[in-house]
Design a protein around this motif. Structure first.
Motif, PDB file in Angstrom:
ATOM      1  N   ASP A 122       0.873  -1.185   0.000  1.00 29.77           N
ATOM      2  CA  ASP A 122       0.000   0.000   0.000  1.00 29.77           C
ATOM      3  C   ASP A 122       0.900   1.221   0.000  1.00 29.77           C
ATOM      4  OD1 ASP A 122      -0.379   1.089   3.224  1.00 29.77           O
ATOM      5  OD2 ASP A 122       0.436  -0.927   2.896  1.00 29.77           O
ATOM      6  N   PHE A 123       0.474   2.247  -0.726  1.00 26.40           N
ATOM      7  CA  PHE A 123       1.362   3.403  -0.875  1.00 26.40           C
ATOM      8  C   PHE A 123       0.584   4.709  -0.845  1.00 26.40           C
ATOM      9  CE2 PHE A 123      -0.085   2.577  -5.164  1.00 26.40           C
ATOM     10  CZ  PHE A 123      -0.139   3.818  -5.785  1.00 26.40           C
ATOM     11  N   ASN A 124       1.199   5.702  -0.253  1.00 28.58           N
ATOM     12  CA  ASN A 124       0.811   7.103  -0.400  1.00 28.58           C
ATOM     13  C   ASN A 124       2.088   7.862  -0.745  1.00 28.58           C
ATOM     14  OD1 ASN A 124       1.956   7.031   2.228  1.00 28.58           O
ATOM     15  ND2 ASN A 124      -0.057   7.136   3.193  1.00 28.58           N
ATOM     16  N   HIS A 125       2.612   8.706   0.173  1.00 25.93           N
ATOM     17  CA  HIS A 125       3.903   9.320  -0.117  1.00 25.93           C
ATOM     18  C   HIS A 125       5.044   8.334   0.086  1.00 25.93           C
ATOM     19  CE1 HIS A 125       2.438  10.233   3.934  1.00 25.93           C
ATOM     20  NE2 HIS A 125       3.673  10.019   4.340  1.00 25.93           N
ATOM     21  N   ASN A 126       4.777   7.250   0.817  1.00 23.36           N
ATOM     22  CA  ASN A 126       5.727   6.150   0.982  1.00 23.36           C
ATOM     23  C   ASN A 126       5.052   4.849   0.556  1.00 23.36           C
ATOM     24  OD1 ASN A 126       7.863   7.704   2.187  1.00 23.36           O
ATOM     25  ND2 ASN A 126       6.629   7.795   4.065  1.00 23.36           N
ATOM     26  N   ALA A 127       5.870   3.836   0.282  1.00 21.98           N
ATOM     27  CA  ALA A 127       5.338   2.508  -0.058  1.00 21.98           C
ATOM     28  C   ALA A 127       5.661   1.540   1.073  1.00 21.98           C
ATOM     29  CB  ALA A 127       5.949   2.016  -1.368  1.00 21.98           C
ATOM     30  N   ARG A 128       4.653   0.795   1.542  1.00 23.12           N
ATOM     31  CA  ARG A 128       4.819  -0.151   2.644  1.00 23.12           C
ATOM     32  C   ARG A 128       4.444  -1.543   2.168  1.00 23.12           C
ATOM     33  NH1 ARG A 128       3.032   4.448   3.869  1.00 23.12           N
ATOM     34  NH2 ARG A 128       0.994   3.847   3.048  1.00 23.12           N
ATOM     35  N   CYS A 129       5.232  -2.531   2.564  1.00 21.06           N
ATOM     36  CA  CYS A 129       4.979  -3.916   2.184  1.00 21.06           C
ATOM     37  C   CYS A 129       4.318  -4.652   3.349  1.00 21.06           C
ATOM     38  CB  CYS A 129       6.280  -4.626   1.816  1.00 21.06           C
ATOM     39  SG  CYS A 129       7.161  -3.889   0.422  1.00 21.06           S
ATOM     40  N   TRP A 130       3.192  -5.287   3.093  1.00 23.52           N
ATOM     41  CA  TRP A 130       2.613  -6.174   4.110  1.00 23.52           C
ATOM     42  C   TRP A 130       3.579  -7.310   4.395  1.00 23.52           C
ATOM     43  CZ3 TRP A 130       0.696 -11.266   2.881  1.00 23.52           C
ATOM     44  CH2 TRP A 130       0.128 -11.927   3.991  1.00 23.52           C
ATOM     45  N   SER A 131       4.214  -7.807   3.333  1.00 24.55           N
ATOM     46  CA  SER A 131       5.275  -8.803   3.476  1.00 24.55           C
ATOM     47  C   SER A 131       6.338  -8.486   2.441  1.00 24.55           C
ATOM     48  CB  SER A 131       4.736 -10.222   3.267  1.00 24.55           C
ATOM     49  OG  SER A 131       5.806 -11.149   3.194  1.00 24.55           O
ATOM     50  N   GLU A 132       7.601  -8.479   2.857  1.00 20.92           N
ATOM     51  CA  GLU A 132       8.693  -8.198   1.931  1.00 20.92           C
ATOM     52  C   GLU A 132       8.898  -9.328   0.934  1.00 20.92           C
ATOM     53  OE1 GLU A 132      10.475  -5.523   1.622  1.00 20.92           O
ATOM     54  OE2 GLU A 132       9.885  -4.366   3.386  1.00 20.92           O
ATOM     55  N   ASP A 133       8.325 -10.501   1.230  1.00 20.74           N
ATOM     56  CA  ASP A 133       8.468 -11.658   0.347  1.00 20.74           C
ATOM     57  C   ASP A 133       7.088 -12.212  -0.001  1.00 20.74           C
ATOM     58  OD1 ASP A 133      11.427 -11.922   0.426  1.00 20.74           O
ATOM     59  OD2 ASP A 133      11.056 -12.296   2.560  1.00 20.74           O
ATOM     60  N   LEU A 134       7.031 -12.945  -1.093  1.00 20.58           N
ATOM     61  CA  LEU A 134       5.795 -13.645  -1.434  1.00 20.58           C
ATOM     62  C   LEU A 134       5.493 -14.696  -0.369  1.00 20.58           C
ATOM     63  CD1 LEU A 134       6.261 -14.319  -5.273  1.00 20.58           C
ATOM     64  CD2 LEU A 134       4.806 -12.581  -4.216  1.00 20.58           C
ATOM     65  N   VAL A 135       4.225 -14.810  -0.017  1.00 24.65           N
ATOM     66  CA  VAL A 135       3.823 -15.819   0.961  1.00 24.65           C
ATOM     67  C   VAL A 135       2.748 -16.697   0.331  1.00 24.65           C
ATOM     68  CG1 VAL A 135       4.345 -14.317   2.919  1.00 24.65           C
ATOM     69  CG2 VAL A 135       2.018 -14.375   1.985  1.00 24.65           C
ATOM     70  N   GLN A 136       2.673 -17.940   0.786  1.00 25.91           N
ATOM     71  CA  GLN A 136       1.669 -18.861   0.261  1.00 25.91           C
ATOM     72  C   GLN A 136       0.284 -18.429   0.719  1.00 25.91           C
ATOM     73  OE1 GLN A 136       2.098 -22.921   1.494  1.00 25.91           O
ATOM     74  NE2 GLN A 136       0.954 -23.722  -0.253  1.00 25.91           N
ATOM     75  N   ALA A 137      -0.706 -18.591  -0.165  1.00 24.42           N
ATOM     76  CA  ALA A 137      -2.072 -18.142   0.127  1.00 24.42           C
ATOM     77  C   ALA A 137      -2.800 -19.163   0.993  1.00 24.42           C
ATOM     78  CB  ALA A 137      -2.819 -17.883  -1.167  1.00 24.42           C
ATOM     79  N   SER A 138      -2.239 -19.448   2.139  1.00 24.02           N
ATOM     80  CA  SER A 138      -2.922 -20.314   3.104  1.00 24.02           C
ATOM     81  C   SER A 138      -4.035 -19.533   3.775  1.00 24.02           C
ATOM     82  CB  SER A 138      -1.924 -20.813   4.160  1.00 24.02           C
ATOM     83  OG  SER A 138      -1.432 -19.722   4.924  1.00 24.02           O
TER      84      SER A 138
END
Length: 915
Positions: free
Chosen positions: A318-334
């Motif tokens: 999600d991003f506005n003036h900055n970009a934030r990662c919920w997870s820095e890596d791909l995670v399995q869709a469990s």
């Protein structure tokens, strides 16, 4: 023969949400046939769909049955992806026939006509889903006019369905109103259905005849069935008529057809296991997303996350003036990870600016890192889905640089899909960056079903079945082949390749398709008899025998237009443009680089008019050339384009009176709401101006007028500055909504566009337009909205430098002193329809000698007030004029009823509840 002493015609091709030029001013087209005292003899629509290619003809015969000369308008809403390829008009036996020319040639002929005292119309296009072709003719009483328009389009398969849409808005009762849709699919029609939005009374009037390979859909309501009620003279036919169908497929090899020296290969395999997905969702959470946009996005994201399978991997930025990662890596869709992601999305609170560049680069980094670490299945599909509602305002803001940055780091196996919400976003940019990275873009309309639109788009890309598809044909048998290599194939869609046959003695043509599926590599072969289809088409009365030739040209032109938008140099753009023009002339398509010249003859002298497309579709339609209707009379006097609203001139307010049992109130003096936001309330009885600010949050919707008695509510939604100033986000009105529940009309004024919703008719204008009707737009200045002749509102546009580090574009709102409301009116402004008693005393010097202090008694409260001034921008939008007033602190507390928070509403069309 008629002596055409004066000739002029208006032809306009524009987005259905746009405006049109007629008689030197602009107005909306609402109906297919326009005019007073006219008789519409017939209105017929016929579509011939042959192997997914549709040729549609719209005809109407109209009589001027009035006692005087008048203008008769002909409007046809057509799909954005369609090309107009013919138009003819017959006026009292004089026929005007259209032909497509290179735009420069057409314009030179057009200029020649203008030099001879004649005028011409224009065709304008825009970037939305529907457009309107319009022409108008000025004729004497008793004249008969016949219009005929042709357009062509290729059916696109989405979610397993081809959809053909026809807009029916005759605007009046028609003795012969008929729709015929003929479908011919030689491999067989799997199903065909028809629906409409015309209302329940038309539900059972559609008849479908369906054989194995043919279908005929007929809609022919009688004159009585068209009426809104039994004795009504108004037509209820106003809506969309839709035909849905799909075809039988013998196998996954596809369908190869040959006709008229061209081939078409259709490829839509099914019964394949879906490929796993690696998705990074990139969500704009800037301040402009506050409210309904964010609510709908969150709703859609939660449903999309639930749709992921255990084989899928994902992350969220999600991003506005900055970009934030919920997870820095791909995670399995469990189920656990999906639930955590849903909680994260639910917690998002929009604010700040828009840094698209940083967000997209981070998304690519996540995919690259996973690929480098061997975490991505070679047979899986990797994609980025961007959702945004505005242009970049923070970080890198140059669109071309952002496009280059993303292109540089994207790998060939990644795709980017762009979703633009509303009209503040540069949709052309989203299209370019998506096409440049093997994806597509789609506009999401910011209304109550935005969540459904988002989910529908995701459904189209949620089930990839194949990767790296190639469709080949023998090089010695074909040439001029359209795109035949595709990155992905999604379930429910279709890949189409077309080309020309080379002269040969071959009796059959073969195609070879290779692709990578989930568990295997496919090698598929199919063939077609070269002469079989032409012999079959010759026996079908309602098929379109030239479909293959036109379909090849249609696909080629669209691919060249896409290629041109990505061309890096001017010389390459010119070469592509030359190819587009050559094809458009040969196949008679009106494109952005060709124009339709409509010619007729009067006693041997040629008369000409032009219809073309604009050079730049981004900025809306219809700026520039004015046009007049075809006329056999001296040219009519052009009306005034704009006159100042009445409250800019000295006016005398009418006395309150009883109207239909509703007592009318007149808000005293003028009401001004401008800047961040400053309210200026003029109290004529006390002969003073009162000012107060409302310090609320971006995204909040404030009620200004709420009047159940007249059914009118006026609300404003706040936007925030790009960053804090003095530890505070400044807020301004970014959107103003004027809604009449009684008339079912809503005008939403934003800093980018003005949208008008009237029943099922939606119209959209850019600020670059000039319009006059109930909504009057003065280009880049202000919008005036008039409701029922009683309520007038002016919305002023304030532009700031796009690269300004803090400020954003915003709106000011000005109310007329003549506005009449019922006694039930309330709101931040409406409550002052009844002027409160105000007493100011104890005036003394303050810390600033220019700002005196005093005590104000109002509504039983004693308030400390300050003498100051605010700006009124009605007359001078740049500098404004000073209005001296008593300023009330704490968001008007004590002067307005209750707290300002009581005026915060959930939606732009909401009414205020009791304070």
């Amino acid at each position: 023969p008629l002596n055409l002493t004066y000739f002029a015609v208006s032809m306009v091709f524009l987005n259905v949400n746009s405006l049109i030029h007629v008689l030197g001013f602009d107005y909306l087209c609402m109906q297919a046939i326009q005019g007073n005292d006219i008789t519409v003899k017939s209105y017929k629509v016929e579509s011939r769909i042959t192997l997914r290619f549709a040729h549609t003809t719209v005809k109407s015969s109209v009589l001027n049955s009035g006692p005087s000369a008048q203008s008769i308008g002909f409007n046809v809403q057509i799909p954005k992806r369609a090309f107009i390829n013919n138009f003819t008009m017959n006026v009292n036996g004089n026929t005007f026939v259209g032909s497509v020319k290179e735009k420069t040639v057409a314009r030179n002929l057009y200029a020649l006509a203008r030099a001879r005292g004649k005028a011409a119309g224009i065709v304008r296009t825009n970037s939305q889903s529907m457009e309107t072709f319009r022409t108008e003719v000025h004729v004497p009483p008793g004249s008969k006019v016949e219009f005929e328009l042709h357009y062509q389009e290729m059916m696109q398969r989405k979610l397993g369905v081809y959809q053909h849409t026809l807009h029916l808005q005759p605007g009046r009762l028609v003795p012969l109103l008929q729709v015929d849709v003929y479908i011919f699919e030689p491999k067989g029609i799997k199903f065909v259905t028809a629906s409409n939005t015309l209302g329940e009374q038309f539900a059972d009037l559609t008849k479908i005849t369906h054989t194995k390979d043919k279908a005929h859909i007929v809609f022919r309501p009688t004159l009585q069935q068209q009426r809104k009620c039994e004795n009504c003279t108004e037509s209820a036919v106003d809506g969309v008529f839709t035909v849905n169908y799909d075809v039988d497929r013998e196998s996954n090899a596809g369908e190869l057809q040959v006709s008229d020296g061209h081939f078409v290969q259709f490829f839509a395999p099914s019964d394949l296991s879906p490929l796993s997905k690696n998705i990074v969702f990139v969500i704009d959470v800037s301040g402009s997303m506050w409210g309904l946009k964010m609510k709908q996005t969150v709703e859609a994201m939660k449903a999309i996350l639930d749709d992921l399978s255990m084989d899928d991997y994902f992350s969220i930025i999600d991003f506005n003036h900055n970009a934030r990662c919920w997870s820095e890596d791909l995670v399995q869709a469990s189920s656990i990870q999906v639930d955590e992601a849903k909680k994260y999305v639910q917690s998002i609170r929009p604010n700040g600016g828009t840094n698209i560049n940083e967000a997209l680069l981070k998304a690519v980094q996540i995919l690259v890192r996973a690929s480098n670490q061997g975490l991505i299945d070679p047979r899986s599909v990797s994609m980025i889905i961007l959702v945004s509602d505005g242009d970049p305002t923070v970080g890198e803001i140059k669109l071309s640089t952002i496009q280059k940055n993303v292109k540089r780091v994207m790998r060939e196996e990644f795709s980017l899909f762009s979703l633009g919400i509303g009209f503040d976003v540069d949709f052309d940019f989203l299209e370019r960056i998506a096409m440049d990275n093997r994806g597509i873009a789609q506009r999401i309309y910011a209304n109550h079903d935005a969540a459904e639109q988002l989910k529908a788009f995701y459904s189209q890309v949620s089930s990839p079945l194949l990767r790296t598809i190639t469709i080949n044909l023998p090089e010695n048998a074909v040439n001029n082949v359209t795109q035949n290599r595709f990155d992905k194939f999604f379930s429910g869609s279709e890949l189409i390749v077309a080309g020309k046959l080379q002269p040969s003695d071959l009796t059959t043509l073969q195609s070879f398709t290779t692709a990578a599926a989930a568990n295997m590599d496919l090698n598929i072969q199919t063939e077609a008899d070269i002469r079989e289809l032409d012999s079959v088409l010759g026996t079908h009365q309602h098929s379109f025998s030239g479909f293959a030739r036109q379909m090849w040209a249609y696909i080629t032109v669209n691919q060249l237009l896409a290629e041109r938008s990505l061309a890096p140099t001017a010389s390459k753009k010119r070469r592509i443009t030359q190819r587009i023009v050559a094809l458009a002339l040969e196949h008679q398509f009106v494109t952005p680089f060709t124009a339709m010249l409509v010619e007729g003859h009067d006693q041997g002298r040629a008369e000409r008019l032009i219809a073309d497309s604009p050079r730049d579709s981004k900025h809306g339609c219809c700026s520039g050339t004015k046009s007049k209707p075809l006329s056999i009379l001296p040219p009519p006097v052009q009306p005034l384009v704009y006159s100042n609203p009445p409250w800019l001139l000295p006016t005398v307010a009418p006395n309150p009176k009883e109207v239909a049992g509703v007592h009318e109130s007149i808000i005293p003096g003028h009401i001004t709401v401008d800047s961040d936001p400053h309210f200026i309330i003029h109290l004529p009885k006390s002969n003073m101006d009162i000012c107060f600010n409302i310090d609320s949050r971006p995204g909040h919707i404030l009620n200004l007028i709420s009047d159940p008695g007249t059914g009118v509510t006026i609300n404003g939604q706040l936007v925030g500055s790009k960053k804090m100033k003095n530890n505070k986000i400044q807020t301004y009105f970014g959107t103003i909504s004027i809604y009449s529940k009684t008339d079912s009309v809503q005008v939403i004024v934003g800093t980018d566009r003005i949208n008008l919703m009237e029943g099922r008719n939606n119209h959209s204008f850019s600020w670059g337009a000039t319009v006059e009707m109930r909504v009057t737009i003065v280009k880049e200045q202000h919008v005036t909205v008039m409701i029922d002749g009683k309520i007038s509102v002016m919305v002023v546009l304030h532009r700031v430098w796009k690269k300004h580090p803090v400020q954003v574009d915003f709106l000011g709102i000005y109310m007329s002193s003549d506005n009449k409301y019922s006694t039930q009116v309330h709101g931040l402004i409406g409550q002052f329809a009844k002027e409160p008693k105000v007493k100011v005393y104890g005036v003394h010097e303050g810390a600033d000698p220019k700002k005196k202090k005093a005590t104000m008694e109002v509504k039983g409260n004693k308030l400390a007030v300050t003498r100051g001034w605010q700006k009124d921008f009605r007359r001078d939008k740049k500098r404004g004029s000073d209005v001296y007033c008593w300023f009330i602190h704490n968001s008007g507390k004590g002067f307005i009823d209750g707290s300002y928070t009581s005026y915060i509403l959930p939606q732009l069309d909401s009414f205020l509840t009791a304070i």
